[in-house]
Write a protein that holds these residues in place. Structure first.
Motif, short mmCIF file in Angstrom:
data_model
loop_
_atom_site.label_atom_id
_atom_site.label_comp_id
_atom_site.label_asym_id
_atom_site.label_seq_id
_atom_site.Cartn_x
_atom_site.Cartn_y
_atom_site.Cartn_z
N ILE A 12 -18.02 61.17 5.29
CA ILE A 12 -17.95 59.77 5.66
C ILE A 12 -16.52 59.29 5.44
O ILE A 12 -15.91 59.56 4.42
CB ILE A 12 -18.92 58.93 4.80
N THR A 13 -15.98 58.57 6.43
CA THR A 13 -14.57 58.20 6.36
C THR A 13 -14.39 56.72 6.05
O THR A 13 -15.13 56.16 5.26
CB THR A 13 -13.87 58.59 7.67
N SER A 14 -13.42 56.09 6.69
CA SER A 14 -12.97 54.78 6.23
C SER A 14 -13.96 53.67 6.50
O SER A 14 -14.86 53.79 7.31
CB SER A 14 -11.66 54.43 6.94
N SER A 15 -13.77 52.55 5.82
CA SER A 15 -14.63 51.39 5.99
C SER A 15 -14.13 50.54 7.14
O SER A 15 -13.10 50.79 7.74
CB SER A 15 -14.65 50.57 4.69
N ALA A 16 -14.93 49.48 7.43
CA ALA A 16 -14.61 48.64 8.58
C ALA A 16 -13.43 47.72 8.28
O ALA A 16 -13.22 47.28 7.17
CB ALA A 16 -15.82 47.80 8.95
N THR A 17 -12.63 47.44 9.32
CA THR A 17 -11.56 46.47 9.17
C THR A 17 -11.59 45.46 10.31
O THR A 17 -12.08 44.35 10.16
CB THR A 17 -10.19 47.16 9.11
N THR A 177 -26.08 59.66 7.30
CA THR A 177 -25.36 60.88 7.62
C THR A 177 -25.02 60.89 9.10
O THR A 177 -25.64 60.18 9.90
CB THR A 177 -26.20 62.13 7.24
N LEU A 178 -24.01 61.68 9.46
CA LEU A 178 -23.56 61.80 10.84
C LEU A 178 -23.87 63.21 11.34
O LEU A 178 -23.60 64.18 10.66
CB LEU A 178 -22.06 61.52 10.95
N TYR A 186 -24.15 61.31 16.43
CA TYR A 186 -24.99 60.15 16.14
C TYR A 186 -25.20 60.01 14.64
O TYR A 186 -25.06 60.97 13.88
CB TYR A 186 -26.33 60.24 16.87
N SER A 187 -25.53 58.80 14.24
CA SER A 187 -25.83 58.53 12.84
C SER A 187 -27.33 58.60 12.61
O SER A 187 -28.13 58.41 13.52
CB SER A 187 -25.29 57.16 12.42
N ALA A 208 -12.51 61.26 15.36
CA ALA A 208 -12.56 59.99 16.08
C ALA A 208 -13.99 59.47 16.16
O ALA A 208 -14.25 58.26 16.03
CB ALA A 208 -11.98 60.16 17.48
N ALA A 209 -14.94 60.38 16.37
CA ALA A 209 -16.35 59.98 16.44
C ALA A 209 -16.83 59.43 15.10
O ALA A 209 -17.52 58.39 15.04
CB ALA A 209 -17.21 61.17 16.86
N ALA A 210 -16.46 60.10 14.01
CA ALA A 210 -16.85 59.63 12.68
C ALA A 210 -16.26 58.26 12.39
O ALA A 210 -16.94 57.36 11.88
CB ALA A 210 -16.42 60.63 11.62
N GLU A 211 -14.99 58.08 12.72
CA GLU A 211 -14.33 56.78 12.50
C GLU A 211 -15.02 55.67 13.28
O GLU A 211 -15.31 54.59 12.75
CB GLU A 211 -12.86 56.88 12.89
N LEU A 212 -15.31 55.94 14.54
CA LEU A 212 -15.94 54.93 15.39
C LEU A 212 -17.34 54.58 14.89
O LEU A 212 -17.68 53.39 14.75
CB LEU A 212 -16.00 55.44 16.82
N MET A 213 -18.14 55.58 14.60
CA MET A 213 -19.51 55.31 14.16
C MET A 213 -19.55 54.64 12.79
O MET A 213 -20.31 53.68 12.58
CB MET A 213 -20.31 56.62 14.12
N ASN A 214 -18.74 55.13 11.85
CA ASN A 214 -18.74 54.53 10.52
C ASN A 214 -18.31 53.07 10.55
O ASN A 214 -18.90 52.21 9.89
CB ASN A 214 -17.83 55.33 9.59
#
Length: 270
Positions: A12-17, A177-178, A186-187, A208-214
């Motif tokens: 799991i990567t970064s949080s929302a901004t 989980t992703l 997908y999540s 990029a997919a992980a960043e977008l979904m997270n």
């Protein structure tokens, strides 16, 4: 109950901004499910589990009767079942741990005597203190580790405690989980917050997919926007825009713990 998962997309990567959303909101009522937690333990059946619960200090605060585990002091409760030893549980935790559980931890799990399944309402942001309290109790009376049965991700108690007591994104990381299939990333696990999951095209890179979904999931979790089909979403004013479409969860049967009755948001390049 034994539910292993396919391989997860990654860490799991970064949080929302920052986000951009367009068009007029619309809401649809959706059915609910449960957040389910699997805890293998050293208690020798239901009677031993009850004894350990009622003698846990302070004595008499916690009670277990029927299928209800209750905090008599705070007047709170969760659903709970105690089931016999499951010989497949080590393998289930090995898969769900995604390489983060040590051989020593897995060996301890394999020595479990029975298994507790804790059930809570699927509103984990609101229910987190209660879930943290009751899972801590299960650790204290002999629980060995925890698996989010309604997602298929497992944690040591140390890791679980850090996540469940941390930020909203930490809690998200604890229960979501992703995953990848042939055409999409997908999540899985947003139904633990009574929200749809999401999917993005496999044409994106894994990072990029992980960043977008997270970030999409975290934004919905913390900002609670009301979304509708054909809205568009972007991470920044210059990033690609994605058109969203709400779809049913066709990957899981309705009686599976992974099933999301709220469906999922499909993000397609606008």
């Amino acid at each position: 109950m034994n539910t292993s998962r396919r391989s997860a997309l990654g860490v799991i990567t970064s949080s929302a901004t920052a986000f951009l959303l367009t068009e007029t909101p619309m809401a649809q009522p959706m059915p609910v499910t449960e957040a389910i937690f699997c805890i293998p333990g050293m208690w020798d059946g239901r009677s031993d589990f009850i004894r350990r619960v009622v003698t846990h200090e302070p004595k008499g605060r916690f009670m277990f009767a029927g299928m209800v585990l209750a905090d008599m002091q705070e007047k709170e409760h969760v659903g709970l079942e105690v089931q016999p030893r499951d010989p497949q549980i080590k393998r289930a935790f090995e898969l769900a741990g995604q390489g983060k559980l040590t051989e020593a931890a897995l060996a301890a799990i394999d020595r479990h005597a029975s298994v507790a399944y804790l059930r809570a309402p699927p509103r984990l942001l609101e229910e987190r203190a209660k879930v943290a309290k009751f899972t801590k109790l299960l650790e204290s009376v002999g629980g060995l580790a925890i698996k989010v049965e309604s997602t298929g991700v497992a944690h040591t108690w140390e890791r679980w405690s850090q996540l469940v007591s941390g930020t909203a994104f930490d809690l998200y990381a604890a229960v979501v989980t992703l995953v990848a299939d042939r055409d999409h990333y997908y999540s899985c696990g947003m139904h633990n917050f009574s929200l749809p999951d999401c999917e993005v095209p496999r044409t994106l890179s894994p990072d990029a997919a992980a960043e977008l979904m997270n970030r999409f999931n975290h934004w919905r979790l913390t900002e609670t926007p009301v979304l509708a089909d054909q809205h568009t979403f972007s991470l920044t004013s210059t990033a690609p825009r994605y058109r969203i479409q709400l779809e049913a969860d066709a990957r899981h049967a309705a009686d599976e713990p992974f099933f999301n009755p709220h469906g999922l948001w499909r993000l397609s390049v606008a």
